[in-house]
Design a protein around this motif. Structure first.
Motif, mmCIF file in Angstrom:
data_model
loop_
_atom_site.group_PDB
_atom_site.id
_atom_site.type_symbol
_atom_site.label_atom_id
_atom_site.label_comp_id
_atom_site.label_asym_id
_atom_site.label_seq_id
_atom_site.Cartn_x
_atom_site.Cartn_y
_atom_site.Cartn_z
ATOM 1 N N LEU A 189 38.180 -8.915 -27.355
ATOM 2 C CA LEU A 189 36.624 -9.515 -28.155
ATOM 3 C C LEU A 189 35.669 -9.414 -27.772
ATOM 4 O O LEU A 189 35.336 -9.776 -26.667
ATOM 5 N N ILE A 190 34.430 -8.287 -28.240
ATOM 6 C CA ILE A 190 33.772 -8.115 -27.828
ATOM 7 C C ILE A 190 31.831 -9.219 -28.320
ATOM 8 O O ILE A 190 31.602 -8.426 -29.764
ATOM 9 N N LEU A 191 31.267 -9.643 -27.539
ATOM 10 C CA LEU A 191 30.140 -10.246 -28.383
ATOM 11 C C LEU A 191 29.057 -9.817 -28.139
ATOM 12 O O LEU A 191 28.448 -9.332 -26.993
ATOM 13 N N PRO A 192 28.346 -9.009 -29.306
ATOM 14 C CA PRO A 192 27.475 -8.475 -29.410
ATOM 15 C C PRO A 192 25.938 -9.302 -28.698
ATOM 16 O O PRO A 192 25.816 -10.744 -29.173
ATOM 17 N N PRO A 193 25.256 -8.684 -27.816
ATOM 18 C CA PRO A 193 23.959 -9.062 -27.842
ATOM 19 C C PRO A 193 23.073 -9.709 -28.801
ATOM 20 O O PRO A 193 23.032 -8.627 -29.577
ATOM 21 N N VAL A 194 21.831 -10.566 -29.126
ATOM 22 C CA VAL A 194 20.977 -10.519 -29.839
ATOM 23 C C VAL A 194 19.682 -10.571 -29.767
ATOM 24 O O VAL A 194 19.217 -10.944 -28.693
ATOM 25 N N ALA A 195 19.071 -10.054 -30.328
ATOM 26 C CA ALA A 195 17.184 -10.119 -30.349
ATOM 27 C C ALA A 195 16.664 -9.482 -31.256
ATOM 28 O O ALA A 195 17.109 -9.707 -32.705
ATOM 29 N N TYR A 196 15.901 -11.342 -31.802
ATOM 30 C CA TYR A 196 15.211 -10.708 -32.404
ATOM 31 C C TYR A 196 15.837 -11.091 -33.607
ATOM 32 O O TYR A 196 15.508 -11.028 -34.906
ATOM 33 N N GLY A 197 16.730 -12.232 -33.641
ATOM 34 C CA GLY A 197 17.887 -12.939 -34.886
ATOM 35 C C GLY A 197 19.000 -11.375 -35.155
ATOM 36 O O GLY A 197 19.688 -11.829 -35.907
ATOM 37 N N VAL A 198 18.876 -10.221 -34.347
ATOM 38 C CA VAL A 198 20.581 -9.859 -35.067
ATOM 39 C C VAL A 198 21.047 -8.704 -34.117
ATOM 40 O O VAL A 198 20.645 -8.841 -32.655
ATOM 41 N N LYS A 199 22.071 -8.633 -34.446
ATOM 42 C CA LYS A 199 23.426 -9.379 -33.506
ATOM 43 C C LYS A 199 23.942 -7.674 -33.270
ATOM 44 O O LYS A 199 23.664 -6.796 -34.229
ATOM 45 N N THR A 200 23.659 -6.854 -31.869
ATOM 46 C CA THR A 200 23.377 -5.601 -31.864
ATOM 47 C C THR A 200 24.341 -4.962 -30.696
ATOM 48 O O THR A 200 25.156 -5.398 -29.846
ATOM 49 N N VAL A 201 25.235 -4.565 -30.932
ATOM 50 C CA VAL A 201 25.630 -3.336 -30.373
ATOM 51 C C VAL A 201 25.718 -1.379 -30.430
ATOM 52 O O VAL A 201 25.221 -1.050 -31.057
ATOM 53 N N SER A 202 26.011 -1.236 -28.902
ATOM 54 C CA SER A 202 25.457 0.103 -28.317
ATOM 55 C C SER A 202 26.284 0.769 -27.862
ATOM 56 O O SER A 202 26.612 0.098 -26.853
ATOM 57 N N ILE A 203 26.565 2.475 -27.422
ATOM 58 C CA ILE A 203 27.156 2.800 -27.206
ATOM 59 C C ILE A 203 26.272 2.512 -25.063
ATOM 60 O O ILE A 203 26.812 2.290 -23.951
ATOM 61 N N GLY A 204 25.288 2.519 -25.481
ATOM 62 C CA GLY A 204 24.125 2.282 -23.950
ATOM 63 C C GLY A 204 24.357 1.070 -23.181
ATOM 64 O O GLY A 204 25.084 0.991 -22.474
ATOM 65 N N MET A 205 25.093 -0.267 -23.969
ATOM 66 C CA MET A 205 25.751 -1.375 -23.126
ATOM 67 C C MET A 205 26.811 -1.149 -23.090
ATOM 68 O O MET A 205 27.114 -2.171 -22.013
ATOM 69 N N PHE A 206 27.429 -0.389 -22.227
ATOM 70 C CA PHE A 206 29.174 -0.027 -22.269
ATOM 71 C C PHE A 206 28.823 1.174 -20.982
ATOM 72 O O PHE A 206 29.911 0.987 -20.164
ATOM 73 N N ALA A 354 4.540 -0.603 -30.021
ATOM 74 C CA ALA A 354 5.248 -1.523 -30.087
ATOM 75 C C ALA A 354 6.660 -1.030 -29.350
ATOM 76 O O ALA A 354 7.742 -1.498 -28.840
ATOM 77 N N GLY A 355 7.620 0.111 -30.210
ATOM 78 C CA GLY A 355 8.647 0.105 -30.079
ATOM 79 C C GLY A 355 9.151 0.573 -28.588
ATOM 80 O O GLY A 355 9.846 0.402 -27.927
ATOM 81 N N ASP A 356 7.552 1.003 -28.144
ATOM 82 C CA ASP A 356 8.234 1.583 -26.563
ATOM 83 C C ASP A 356 8.560 0.471 -25.236
ATOM 84 O O ASP A 356 8.364 0.503 -24.683
ATOM 85 N N ALA A 357 7.332 -0.613 -26.224
ATOM 86 C CA ALA A 357 7.441 -2.208 -25.942
ATOM 87 C C ALA A 357 8.661 -2.281 -25.484
ATOM 88 O O ALA A 357 9.017 -4.133 -24.855
ATOM 89 N N GLY A 358 9.692 -2.593 -26.189
ATOM 90 C CA GLY A 358 10.858 -2.897 -27.415
ATOM 91 C C GLY A 358 10.878 -4.421 -27.649
ATOM 92 O O GLY A 358 11.416 -5.426 -28.006
ATOM 93 N N THR A 359 9.077 -4.545 -28.525
ATOM 94 C CA THR A 359 8.980 -5.975 -28.796
ATOM 95 C C THR A 359 8.139 -5.176 -30.687
ATOM 96 O O THR A 359 7.377 -4.382 -31.083
ATOM 97 N N PRO A 360 9.475 -5.096 -31.712
ATOM 98 C CA PRO A 360 9.427 -4.569 -32.990
ATOM 99 C C PRO A 360 8.330 -4.671 -33.805
ATOM 100 O O PRO A 360 7.978 -6.234 -33.634
#
Length: 408
Positions: A189-206, A354-360
């Motif tokens: 089971l893979i638990l996705p990281p959460v940012a700003y309330g959004v559960k997120t998964v990306s190939i970049g995490m693997f 904001a996108g470059d800073a990682g703060t939507p």
């Protein structure tokens, strides 16, 4: 856990009433990854209060759990908050393989392993597509996800753009050394990281550590397997909306998503430029061929009004309306309904920064939930928040869903 000669409670009996109060307080602590109380996850072990000293045992899901420090701190704080507790000792252990297996079974709610986002699921699945790259699709998707979460919805986000993944950076899912935050695994089971309330998964995490900047040179079968694993093995829990940030064009992943999620709704992102809008129409038509329904068009990088009132339309005008009209005409034949222009998002330096800073830009910018005046007044931010409100209010299509009918 037993008291020793250095414990002020040594020789005293267990205060059962205080012990029960501590167990209740500690059991209510939420696991930051699973988003459930640790008491409900069977993470509590022996708890006893003797002479005002609380000995609390907990079991983490895995060795090296990234949330270990936070859980221990929250447990200590919860126990200390109980009136009558003078000090807290926390003993941190790890679940046994059998306990982990029972936990994963409980998290799956007894469902067999597979894609939970079926046509019968209550989760709306929205694929955000574009005909070509460079139209700001990922930026729109990330900000839309955050804006939907800010409305109180449970939101998941799959970065399906395997070759050009950018969602982790846009959501600030990187550590102090610039490495992409990795999911936690509990068995399969893979638990996705959460940012700003959004559960997120990306190939970049693997990707292997040190390979974060490497190119992913995969062909069809690997791409299909990756998307399928994201949908099958990642534990999003109960979601209201699952967004997919699709790669541009009509390639392997678009076809795979069409096969795996034929009931998904599709939103098309384009710029006002005619060249971009012509290609965007093609990507939407391919989605329709797999049975997906196009529910709207988003025009990004629309005209920007300068402080002196001058209107700057670097990419022309009318592309979004053109795509919406063309898709509405093509859907009229099968009674799918009109395809509206959902939003026109103007060019915005603040959105890019904001996108470059990682703060939507759609996120709140401080702990009080406020935003800076400049961000609050940014036209792109307002357009994205209005877009989230509009999408949240769009009724889900019933195509492909069984309807329960009770005869009279």
């Amino acid at each position: 856990m037993s008291a020793d000669n250095n414990n002020p409670g040594f020789g005293l009996g267990v205060d059962q009433k205080l012990t029960d109060a501590v167990r209740a307080a500690v059991g209510a602590v939420t696991d930051p990854e699973l988003r459930q109380p640790i008491g409900d996850l069977d993470m509590l072990r022996e708890i006893a209060v003797t002479g005002g000293i609380a000995d609390v045992g907990i079991a983490l899901t895995i060795v090296g759990c990234p949330a270990a420090s936070r859980i221990e701190s929250d447990v200590r704080r919860a126990a200390a908050s109980v009136p009558g507790v003078l000090d807290v000792h926390v003993d941190v252990g790890v679940m046994t393989p059998a306990e982990r297996a029972a936990l994963t079974e409980r998290l799956r709610a007894g469902r067999p392993r597979g894609i939970p986002f079926t046509a019968e699921s209550l989760t709306r699945v929205i694929a955000v597509t574009s005909g070509k790259g460079g139209v700001g699709k990922s930026t729109v998707t990330a900000n839309l996800a955050v804006a939907l979460a800010a409305r109180g919805l449970r939101v998941g986000l799959i970065d399906a753009d395997v070759h050009g993944f950018s969602i982790p950076g846009l959501l600030g899912l990187v550590d102090a050394e610039g490495r992409t935050v990795r999911p936690t695994r509990i068995d399969d089971l893979i638990l996705p990281p959460v940012a700003y309330g959004v559960k997120t998964v990306s190939i970049g995490m693997f990707l292997r550590e040190g390979d974060e900047g490497a190119a992913v040179a995969w062909r069809g079968p690997m791409l299909h397997r990756t998307v399928q694993q994201f949908l099958t093995d990642v534990h999003f829990g109960d979601l209201d909306i699952l967004l997919l940030d699709m790669p541009p064009g009509t390639g392997d992943i678009a076809i795979s998503v069409g096969q795996l999620l034929p009931h998904a709704e599709v939103v098309v992102v384009t710029t006002p430029q005619a060249a971009a809008s012509d290609v965007a129409i093609r990507s939407a038509l391919v989605a329709r061929q797999t049975g997906q329904r196009v529910i709207g068009v988003i025009e990004n990088m629309a005209a920007y009004t300068l402080p002196d009132g001058t209107v700057l339309d670097l990419f022309g005008s009318g592309g979004g309306a053109q795509v919406a009209a063309a898709l509405s005409a093509s859907q009229a034949a099968d009674a799918s309904g009109d395809v509206p222009l959902l939003a026109s998002i103007p060019l915005s330096p603040a959105l890019r920064t904001a996108g470059d800073a990682g703060t939507p830009l759609t996120a709140t910018l401080n702990e009080t939930g406020d935003v800076t005046d400049a961000a609050a007044d940014d036209p792109a931010r307002r357009a994205l928040i209005d877009l989230a409100a509009r999408l949240a209010g769009v009724p889900r299509g019933l195509a492909g869903r069984p309807l329960t009918v009770t005869p009279h």
